[in-house]
Design a protein around this motif. Structure first.
Motif, PDB file in Angstrom:
ATOM      1  N   VAL A   6       0.837  -1.201   0.000  1.00 57.89           N
ATOM      2  CA  VAL A   6       0.000   0.000   0.000  1.00 57.89           C
ATOM      3  C   VAL A   6       0.873   1.252   0.000  1.00 57.89           C
ATOM      4  N   ALA A   7       1.926   1.262   0.808  1.00 59.82           N
ATOM      5  CA  ALA A   7       2.829   2.415   0.852  1.00 59.82           C
ATOM      6  C   ALA A   7       3.511   2.623  -0.499  1.00 59.82           C
ATOM      7  N   LEU A   8       3.980   1.534  -1.107  1.00 56.34           N
ATOM      8  CA  LEU A   8       4.622   1.622  -2.421  1.00 56.34           C
ATOM      9  C   LEU A   8       3.634   2.118  -3.472  1.00 56.34           C
ATOM     10  N   ALA A   9       2.437   1.575  -3.482  1.00 56.04           N
ATOM     11  CA  ALA A   9       1.420   1.981  -4.461  1.00 56.04           C
ATOM     12  C   ALA A   9       1.069   3.457  -4.285  1.00 56.04           C
ATOM     13  N   ALA A  10       0.956   3.909  -3.037  1.00 60.72           N
ATOM     14  CA  ALA A  10       0.638   5.319  -2.786  1.00 60.72           C
ATOM     15  C   ALA A  10       1.754   6.226  -3.301  1.00 60.72           C
ATOM     16  N   ARG A  11       3.007   5.835  -3.060  1.00 60.09           N
ATOM     17  CA  ARG A  11       4.134   6.631  -3.562  1.00 60.09           C
ATOM     18  C   ARG A  11       4.128   6.714  -5.083  1.00 60.09           C
ATOM     19  N   GLU A  12       3.637   5.677  -5.726  1.00 57.45           N
ATOM     20  CA  GLU A  12       3.590   5.643  -7.185  1.00 57.45           C
ATOM     21  C   GLU A  12       2.317   6.278  -7.743  1.00 57.45           C
TER      22      GLU A  12
END
Length: 161
Positions: A6-12
């Protein structure tokens, strides 16, 4: 892993992460994971449990010993490297680990025992019935060759029995 995703997807720039199946699935048939055949939509799939977050994890030496074995680490690395989720591999890794956690739980700190008690209380009778059903499936797959509750002896077919 989900929190990291979720953190990675949000950053992207993603606004949504879609996952299937999150609901409770039969533990004995991990390859049949489908959003259309849950055991219950009230509870989560046990394969999503993050072992380090489980109450009692820190005080489960047999679990830590298992996780340090070459066989466990090799299978874990292969599962993580797979192009798609290998639910059977997850089951082979996760179920023995969860059993070891349960066996060691008497040694867990009081705070962890309180968290577990709160979880069980929040789940209520439905959580208890769901756990009993999973255990009965496991038993009757061994004894009768099927997890289908309609084939079980009559005294085990009534959830209130």
């Amino acid at each position: 892993d989900l929190a990291a995703l979720v953190a990675l997807a949000a950053r992207e720039g993603a606004d949504v992460v879609g996952l299937n199946p999150l609901h409770q699935m039969p533990l004995d048939t991990p390859r049949s994971a489908s959003p259309y055949s849950p055991l219950s939509r009230l509870f989560l799939n046990a394969f999503y449990i993050a072992l380090p977050e489980v109450p009692g994890y820190a005080t489960a030496p047999a679990l830590h010993d298992l996780m340090r074995t070459e066989a466990f680490r090799t299978e874990l690395a292969a599962a993580r490297a797979a192009a798609e989720v290998d639910y059977a591999a997850v089951a082979r890794l996760k179920l023995p680990a969860l059993r070891l956690l349960h066996e060691a739980f008497d040694e867990a700190p009081a705070e962890d025992k309180a968290r577990y008690a709160a979880f069980r209380e929040a789940g209520g009778a439905e959580l208890h019935a769901s756990a009993v059903f999973q255990l009965l499936r496991e038993r009757f797959i061994v004894e009768l060759g099927t997890g289908n509750w309609e084939a079980w002896p009559a005294e085990y077919r009534d959830v209130h029995a």
